[in-house]
Motif scaffolding. Structure first.
Motif, PDB file in Angstrom:
ATOM      1  N   VAL A 116       0.939  -1.280  -0.340  1.00 26.11           N
ATOM      2  CA  VAL A 116       0.177   0.453   0.317  1.00 26.11           C
ATOM      3  C   VAL A 116       0.577   1.040   0.195  1.00 26.11           C
ATOM      4  O   VAL A 116       0.662   2.110  -0.427  1.00 26.11           O
ATOM      5  N   ARG A 117       2.084   1.249   1.349  1.00 26.00           N
ATOM      6  CA  ARG A 117       2.821   2.036   0.831  1.00 26.00           C
ATOM      7  C   ARG A 117       3.618   2.831   0.028  1.00 26.00           C
ATOM      8  O   ARG A 117       3.186   4.049  -0.645  1.00 26.00           O
ATOM      9  N   ARG A 118       3.763   1.175  -0.805  1.00 25.07           N
ATOM     10  CA  ARG A 118       5.047   1.668  -1.906  1.00 25.07           C
ATOM     11  C   ARG A 118       3.842   2.088  -3.825  1.00 25.07           C
ATOM     12  O   ARG A 118       3.953   3.175  -4.232  1.00 25.07           O
ATOM     13  N   ARG A 119       2.775   1.971  -3.360  1.00 21.75           N
ATOM     14  CA  ARG A 119       1.899   2.383  -4.188  1.00 21.75           C
ATOM     15  C   ARG A 119       1.506   3.399  -3.708  1.00 21.75           C
ATOM     16  O   ARG A 119       1.509   4.446  -4.941  1.00 21.75           O
ATOM     17  N   PHE A 120       1.266   4.097  -3.159  1.00 19.73           N
ATOM     18  CA  PHE A 120       0.701   5.695  -2.379  1.00 19.73           C
ATOM     19  C   PHE A 120       2.520   6.539  -2.762  1.00 19.73           C
ATOM     20  O   PHE A 120       1.955   7.179  -3.301  1.00 19.73           O
ATOM     21  N   LEU A 121       3.581   5.728  -2.976  1.00 24.62           N
ATOM     22  CA  LEU A 121       5.202   6.658  -3.268  1.00 24.62           C
ATOM     23  C   LEU A 121       4.489   6.751  -4.934  1.00 24.62           C
ATOM     24  O   LEU A 121       5.105   7.486  -4.775  1.00 24.62           O
ATOM     25  N   GLU A 122       4.433   5.412  -5.205  1.00 27.82           N
ATOM     26  CA  GLU A 122       4.131   5.452  -6.695  1.00 27.82           C
ATOM     27  C   GLU A 122       3.316   6.983  -7.463  1.00 27.82           C
ATOM     28  O   GLU A 122       3.679   7.811  -8.667  1.00 27.82           O
ATOM     29  N   MET A 123       2.557   6.928  -6.126  1.00 29.23           N
ATOM     30  CA  MET A 123       1.169   7.829  -6.738  1.00 29.23           C
ATOM     31  C   MET A 123       1.826   9.495  -6.482  1.00 29.23           C
ATOM     32  O   MET A 123       0.805  10.364  -7.096  1.00 29.23           O
ATOM     33  N   GLY A 124       2.774   9.538  -6.455  1.00 27.72           N
ATOM     34  CA  GLY A 124       3.440  11.195  -5.448  1.00 27.72           C
ATOM     35  C   GLY A 124       2.987  11.263  -4.164  1.00 27.72           C
ATOM     36  O   GLY A 124       3.233  12.289  -3.971  1.00 27.72           O
TER      37      GLY A 124
END
Lengths: 92, 744
Positions: free
Chosen positions: A35-43
């Protein structure tokens, strides 16, 4: 006139507590690793400014503006992001 | 095999498909790639004697291998070694788009950047310094484009071909410029500790002489540190790989104790830092955002009170238009096939002296079967066109936003709205469309619910029955069937997400709401044409074959006098008793339902073949022509019929405006030969029960195949079984309940 149940806007709080029209700086992104990684990727990265745009008709999810584009997050997910609200003279 | 392969990568909504369409035009096909059974769109074009294959990779935000789409995109680059990758970036949103671009560069693949939507960026006051961007990305060529206007495409192609030539001349291997002595032209600096670990691992990988097949060792080391499961698995299987994995584990432990966080989070943070820095150096934003058109439209479409009604209205209008506007054309195509085509073929066969059985095979078998299906092409074109408009305009994302809270009741999220809506077109691409959903459980549940969305193949069945039994209320009945499908999906979703498929706490619903865009004609045409062609191809192959087989089954053993004695009759009769309680226990209907397994539209062509292919007592076939009219008369009647249909369609379109009704004076709908035949076999109640059964029973073979491919045979089999049980139960309830209430 101040009311006691108003949230103290000077302290860090979860992103989900902000109301449409408010702006904040991202302090920390929590949650499980994917989840955190997805958040990061979305900026959604530390130090970024995020703006609350509007709430969906059924009360969830919420639309935000970050890095110049619009994205929507569920309240439960937005609750994992800790932000520092930015005070503006004229909110709205 | 093409001489060169160029892959297109990019974020969703960056205009990648538009660029792909501009590069390849209609020369597109879906290709299968070895390794994984994945279908990617490809198009081949020959330039200066060199054939170039363009491959459209799925739109992704990252290559982190969390969703199947990301794995497909990454594996294609790692395993298929394209000569170059064109990374399509949205200039209005450069920073986030660069995040993907940087990951591609890290893989060491020669990359050209198509900086798309430069005109829109300028309109929003964003200026990008192309030269500086190229320099900061290790001299990767940057070509500004505006795909929707077709600008910059030729230059993009030229620059890409030149880049491939340059790479070849530099002798850096077939595709990669970093599996060699000198480092890649562009690298992200991950800080002292992580860089040290990368160095350790890549030299260990080289020392163990891992068979990297052109993969960059720095990239491999990075992926091992980030703990990407499939890379770890692959390296473990290599000779000497375990030594490297052990080293990676100890390095990960060391790094995590230093940073107090997962390595992949730290690297993603560094990557974004680098990307932010580049973006700040090359972008100049003159004026802050003013009220854009998107803003104004969103105020309506996502409005607290009217957002949901707008969604419902749009869906309703789409299906009303598809049904009402296509009906006149449907009649036109029907009269064209049963009139001039059938009589023309008939006289040709007579002139050739064909035997009676061949004549019957062509006219009663092939024309009745294939022709019966082709009458629905106009309606399908309309449906596919509207789905393409909703998708290309950006409204689908709003539908997801508005519907998310609702989808939660059935244990899904808003993104599932899109595959489910595609299910109204065809369940097969819809099942594949679930690949955009990162979470496996959400994907599976979405795919299992897709068959409840009435696909376009079921529309012919609905239309034929509704027109035959419900006259002016036909479109209401059809609408009701669509709604019933949705209601069943909700019910089943509710049950599944509380029993066998409980929600996963580990997934987040992050959805981009892209600016609204006017869909380009070219892209709409390609979408609509692709789907329609697929349908016609199906009609021309599978349905043609089935029609022929069916004709033989109907007429074998030789010399049968009634259909009931034929092989078809014998098989169908065997399952008939089971369908008796639902009100349609005749061998013809059970036979039609069996052929419907192959493709649902076959239900109509089978019935049409069974009922009208042979004489039906008490019904005068309307298709038998009066003394054959001259050729020019026929042509004239075809043209007049088409114009009449267009006028009728236009009138029903205008009548959709509230308060306007041009349809009142319309005479009774003329019955086709099939509907007359149906009226003698079904009552309105048993017809409705039959429609419910068609709505719910086992999806077609192609859908079962797609579910099997994506989720395994067990899920495909359970889908087939539970849906048929449900269909039977619902049809029996409707029929018996209706009889008790006195409708029978």
């Amino acid at each position: 006139m101040k009311r006691s149940h108003i949230i103290d806007m000077t302290k860090p709080m979860p992103l989900s507590h902000l109301k449409p029209g408010q702006r904040a700086t991202i302090l920390r992104v929590g949650g499980h690793r994917p989840v955190r990684r997805r958040f990061l990727e979305m900026g959604l990265v530390r130090g970024e400014t995020i703006f609350v745009k509007r709430v969906a008709p059924l009360g969830d999810p919420v639309e935000y503006v970050v890095k110049g584009y619009n994205l929507s997050l569920r309240r439960a997910d937005a609750g994992r992001i800790l932000v520092q609200p930015i005070h503006e003279e004229q909110s709205g | 095999m093409a001489d060169l392969t160029i892959a297109l990568a990019g974020n969703p909504n960056a205009g990648k498909s538009t660029i792909f369409n501009a590069l390849t035009g209609l020369r597109q096909h879906t290709g299968n790639w070895p390794g994984k059974t994945v279908e990617l769109k490809a198009g081949t074009r020959t330039i200066d004697g060199v054939s170039i294959q363009f491959v459209d990779l799925p739109g992704t935000y990252s290559l982190a291998a969390y969703s199947p789409d990301e794995i497909v995109a990454r594996d294609f680059i790692v395993k298929e070694h394209p000569n170059a990758v064109i990374c399509v970036m949205d200039s209005t949103n450069l920073e986030r788009n660069l995040y993907l671009g940087v990951q591609l560069l890290e893989m060491g693949v020669p990359m050209v950047i198509a900086l798309n939507m430069v005109d829109q960026a300028l309109a929003r006051g964003i200026e990008v310094d192309f030269g500086q961007l190229s320099r900061l990305l290790g001299n990767a060529p940057v070509v500004p484009t505006s795909a929707s206007r077709g600008e910059g495409i030729d230059r993009l192609l030229k620059v890409t071909i030149q880049t491939i030539k340059d790479v070849k001349e530099a002798g850096n291997g077939p595709a990669y410029n970093c599996h060699c002595e000198k480092p890649a032209a562009f690298q992200v600096n991950y800080g002292k500790e992580i860089e040290a670990a990368i160095g350790q691992l890549s030299s260990s990988a080289e020392a163990q002489q891992l068979p990297l097949n052109g993969t960059c060792s720095r990239w491999l080391a990075l992926k091992l540190l980030e703990g990407e499961d499939d890379v770890v698995e692959e390296v473990s299987a290599m000779p000497g790989g375990l030594t490297v994995i052990d080293k990676a584990h100890s390095e990960i432990k060391r790094l995590e104790s230093i940073y107090g966080d997962d390595v992949d989070i730290i690297t993603a943070d560094h990557r974004y830092g680098t990307v932010s820095g580049i973006s700040r150096q090359v972008c100049r934003q003159a004026t802050p955002d003013h009220k854009t058109l998107t803003e104004r439209i969103d105020r309506l479409t996502t409005h607290r009170l009217i957002g949901l009604p707008i969604f419902m209205l749009i869906m309703y209008l789409v299906f009303r238009i598809v049904i009402d506007v296509s009906t006149p054309y449907l009649d036109w195509v029907d009269s064209l096939i049963n009139g001039p085509v059938a009589s023309g073929l008939s006289s040709i066969l007579m002139a050739l002296g064909a035997s009676e059985w061949l004549h019957s095979l062509v006219i009663d078998g092939i024309v009745a079967g294939v022709g019966g299906i082709l009458t629905f092409v106009p309606g399908l074109i309309a449906l596919f066109l509207f789905l393409a408009i909703l998708e290309d305009s950006g409204y689908m994302a709003r539908a997801a936003f508005v519907m998310d809270r609702f989808m939660r009741y059935i244990g899904l999220h808003g993104k599932s709205v899109i595959p489910l809506m595609l299910g109204f077109g065809c369940a097969v691409p819809a099942v594949y469309a679930t690949r955009t959903i990162a979470n496996h459980r959400n994907r599976l549940l979405t795919a299992l619910l897709i068959p409840f969305m009435s696909c376009s193949a079921r529309l012919p069945v609905y239309v034929v029955f509704a027109l035959a039994f419900f006259g002016t209320r036909a479109s209401t009945v059809i609408w009701l069937l669509y709604v019933l499908g949705v209601v069943f999906a909700i019910l089943i979703g509710f049950i599944f997400s509380r029993t066998v498929l409980k929600p996963d706490e580990n997934s987040a619903f992050v959805l981009e709401l892209p600016p609204y865009r006017r869909p380009t004609m070219k892209s709409l045409a390609i979408h609509t044409w692709d789907n329609t062609r697929e349908f016609i191809k199906n009609a021309g192959t599978v349905i043609l074959a089935i029609s022929i087989i069916l004709w033989f089954l109907l007429n074998l053993p030789w010399g049968v006098t009634t259909q009931e004695e034929s092989y078809f009759g014998q098989v169908s009769t065997a399952i008939t008793p089971a369908l008796e309680p639902a009100g349609f226990g005749s061998y013809e209907t059970s036979g039609a339902l069996i052929t419907g397994l192959i493709a649902k539209e076959l239900v109509v062509s089978t019935l049409s073949q069974v009922y009208t292919g042979t004489e039906v007592e008490g019904v005068t076939p309307t298709t038998t022509e009066a003394p054959s009219p001259s050729f020019s008369d026929q042509v004239a009647s075809i043209v007049v019929g088409f114009l009449q249909a267009t006028a009728d369609a236009a009138r029903s379109l205008i009548s959709l405006i509230p308060g306007v009704n041009l349809l009142d004076e319309e005479g009774p709908i003329e019955d086709t030969s099939l509907s007359q035949a149906l009226q003698t076999r079904f009552s309105p109640l048993s017809a409705f029960a039959f429609l419910i059964f068609v709505l719910l029973y086992i999806p077609c073979m192609a859908t079962i195949g797609a579910i099997k491919e994506e989720f395994g045979g067990r899920w495909a089999a359970s889908a087939a079984i539970y849906q048929t049980a449900l269909a039977w139960l619902a049809a029996v309830l409707v029929f018996q309940g209706g009889r008790l209430l006195g409708f029978g």
